[in-house]
Scaffold this motif. Structure first.
Motif, PDB file in Angstrom:
ATOM      1  N   GLU A  37      -3.016  -5.194   0.158  1.00 34.68           N
ATOM      2  CA  GLU A  37      -1.572  -4.950   0.140  1.00 34.68           C
ATOM      3  C   GLU A  37      -1.015  -4.865   1.561  1.00 34.68           C
ATOM      4  N   TYR A  38      -1.737  -4.186   2.443  1.00 29.62           N
ATOM      5  CA  TYR A  38      -1.302  -4.059   3.831  1.00 29.62           C
ATOM      6  C   TYR A  38      -1.219  -5.428   4.505  1.00 29.62           C
ATOM      7  N   HIS A  39      -2.245  -6.249   4.327  1.00 30.90           N
ATOM      8  CA  HIS A  39      -2.252  -7.572   4.950  1.00 30.90           C
ATOM      9  C   HIS A  39      -1.127  -8.456   4.395  1.00 30.90           C
ATOM     10  N   LEU A  40      -0.871  -8.368   3.107  1.00 35.57           N
ATOM     11  CA  LEU A  40       0.223  -9.147   2.520  1.00 35.57           C
ATOM     12  C   LEU A  40       1.571  -8.676   3.057  1.00 35.57           C
ATOM     13  N   TYR A  41       1.742  -7.364   3.159  1.00 37.40           N
ATOM     14  CA  TYR A  41       2.979  -6.816   3.713  1.00 37.40           C
ATOM     15  C   TYR A  41       3.181  -7.302   5.142  1.00 37.40           C
ATOM     16  N   LYS A  42       2.120  -7.243   5.927  1.00 35.13           N
ATOM     17  CA  LYS A  42       2.189  -7.665   7.320  1.00 35.13           C
ATOM     18  C   LYS A  42       2.538  -9.157   7.432  1.00 35.13           C
ATOM     19  N   ALA A  43       1.911  -9.987   6.612  1.00 40.77           N
ATOM     20  CA  ALA A  43       2.163 -11.432   6.646  1.00 40.77           C
ATOM     21  C   ALA A  43       3.592 -11.758   6.224  1.00 40.77           C
ATOM     22  N   ILE A  44       4.047 -11.152   5.149  1.00 39.13           N
ATOM     23  CA  ILE A  44       5.400 -11.429   4.657  1.00 39.13           C
ATOM     24  C   ILE A  44       6.441 -10.917   5.645  1.00 39.13           C
TER      25      ILE A  44
END
Length: 75
Positions: A37-44
């Motif tokens: 979830e953290y990596h997806l948030y960061k990417a988006i």
């Protein structure tokens, strides 16, 4: 996308291009679902920030900002 850290980019691609859910990504990469979830948030967030200058927003219409949430799906 190339400016993102390797793991962040990998998680984003698995999610968006291969349509894997967070649990599957976590299992495949041996990380927690919260980390996914953290990596997806960061990417988006990165994509939104970098596309913002190209996004034509109507004056005083903040509802147009919601459209940015769907932009990453097209990469």
């Amino acid at each position: 996308m190339d400016q993102l850290p390797c793991r962040c980019r990998e998680v984003y691609r698995l999610s968006q291009q291969q349509d894997l859910n967070n649990k599957t990504i976590a299992s495949a990469l041996l990380i927690s679902e919260k980390t996914v979830e953290y990596h997806l948030y960061k990417a988006i967030s990165f994509i939104r920030t970098n596309l913002e200058p190209f996004y034509v927003q109507s004056k005083n219409n903040l509802s147009d900002y919601k459209n940015l949430a769907f932009l990453p799906l097209f990469f």
